[in-house]
Design a protein around this motif. Structure first.
Motif, short mmCIF file in Angstrom:
data_model
loop_
_atom_site.label_atom_id
_atom_site.label_comp_id
_atom_site.label_asym_id
_atom_site.label_seq_id
_atom_site.Cartn_x
_atom_site.Cartn_y
_atom_site.Cartn_z
N LEU A 175 0.83 -1.20 0.00
CA LEU A 175 0.00 0.00 0.00
C LEU A 175 0.87 1.25 0.00
N ARG A 176 1.93 1.27 0.82
CA ARG A 176 2.83 2.42 0.85
C ARG A 176 3.53 2.61 -0.50
N SER A 177 3.91 1.51 -1.12
CA SER A 177 4.62 1.60 -2.40
C SER A 177 3.73 2.17 -3.50
N LEU A 178 2.44 1.89 -3.41
CA LEU A 178 1.51 2.33 -4.46
C LEU A 178 1.09 3.79 -4.30
N ALA A 179 1.61 4.46 -3.28
CA ALA A 179 1.28 5.87 -3.10
C ALA A 179 1.73 6.71 -4.28
#
Length: 327
Positions: free
Chosen positions: A263-267
């Motif tokens: 989820l953090r990477s897809l920011a």
């Protein structure tokens, strides 16, 4: 055909709007109510809007006042879609109210000549009439745009992510070449399928690109070439489902560290293979993680050429924000 002519200076001044333009979304949504073309793509919004407006004073005012001055025609008064709306609905409506009366009169006369203006439209030279119109535009936005705002924001955010990747991979040429099937880039001219044949010379002013959720197939530009150039274009190929808070079972599936990292990477947006590299997992495993996130309403996925780009929905982005400290 609209031909937009670029100079080298203009290529350095191409910008993509950072958020939906509320007044252009109002105008384009009114056009969706005036035709059955593309209605399948807005079926849920159309049904809800018809239900919301049916038999109400607002619905009657929309038919009698808004549709006639924002018709689905080859001319719209530019003062009703000021560039200041990029800073929000309040700023845009204030600019409409503050429009000089002589400009209002000229544009209403042009509307009457090209598409036909309602009998009451000349009264818009009066500030009080523009205030009333601004109030009606706000009421319409609150009734039929705001309830779908998360979906609209997610769609435009995904479009910006795609355009950003195009620009990083192939520069401004890549950005302009990938906007829409209705837009073709033959340097130094951008060819746009349009309601009339005209040429727009940017002359160093640059071009503001405005992705629009409610614009369907045909891009739109300002009628007055002396105004700051912009091009409103459709992003219907990216239409996202309305993100809703995921059920408990989906939230439980998100508690693992790997999916939190995903989820953090897809920011900032990532393809499945890029996400796999960041997480140190296989591509199929990364795909399974994005499926869970997407089913939970946290991620929007769009196929682009031979890859799938994943970006966050507003709900997904909200989960990454730090909690507010208690007062």
């Amino acid at each position: 055909m609209l031909r937009i002519h670029f100079t080298p200076q203009d290529l350095a001044r191409v910008r993509v709007a950072s958020a939906p333009d509320p007044l252009w979304e109002i105008a384009c949504s009114l056009h969706r109510l005036q035709t059955s073309r593309g209605r399948w793509a807005y079926a849920d919004w159309y049904r809800e809007t018809r239900t919301t407006l049916a038999g109400t004073q607002l619905g009657a005012a929309v038919r009698r006042l808004l549709v006639p001055v924002l018709p689905r025609a080859r001319y719209l008064p530019d003062f009703l879609t000021p560039i200041e709306a990029a800073d929000g609905l309040d700023r845009g409506l204030a600019t409409i109210v503050d429009t000089p009366p002589d400009r209002v009169a000229h544009e209403i006369q042009t509307l009457d000549r090209i598409a036909g203006a309602p009998d009451w439209a000349p009264r818009l030279v009066e500030r009080g009439a523009r205030e009333d119109l601004a109030g009606l535009l706000r009421a319409y936005h609150e009734a039929v745009i705001t309830p779908h705002e998360n979906r609209i924001l997610a769609t435009v955010a995904a479009e910006r992510a795609l355009r950003g990747r195009d620009a990083l991979a192939a520069g401004v040429d890549g950005l302009l070449a990938g906007l829409s099937p209705a837009i073709r880039w033959h340097p130094p001219v951008l060819h746009v399928d349009y309601v009339e044949d005209r040429d727009l010379h940017l002359a160093g002013r640059g071009l503001r690109l405005v992705p629009s959720y409610f614009c369907w197939q045909s891009p739109v530009s300002m009628a007055d070439d002396t105004l700051q150039p912009l091009l409103v274009y459709p992003v219907h190929g990216l239409r996202a489902p309305a993100p809703e808070r995921p059920p408990d079972v989906s939230l439980a599936a998100l508690l693992g560290r790997t999916r939190a990292a995903a989820l953090r990477s897809l920011a900032v947006g990532a393809t499945t293979s890029e996400l796999a590299g960041v997480l140190g997992v296989s591509v199929p495993a990364a795909s399974r993680h994005t499926t869970v996130l997407r089913d939970a309403g946290l991620v929007f996925s769009h196929r682009h050429h031979n890859t799938v780009l994943h970006t966050l929905t507003p709900l997904g982005a909200a989960l990454l924000r730090p909690p507010m400290s208690p007062r």
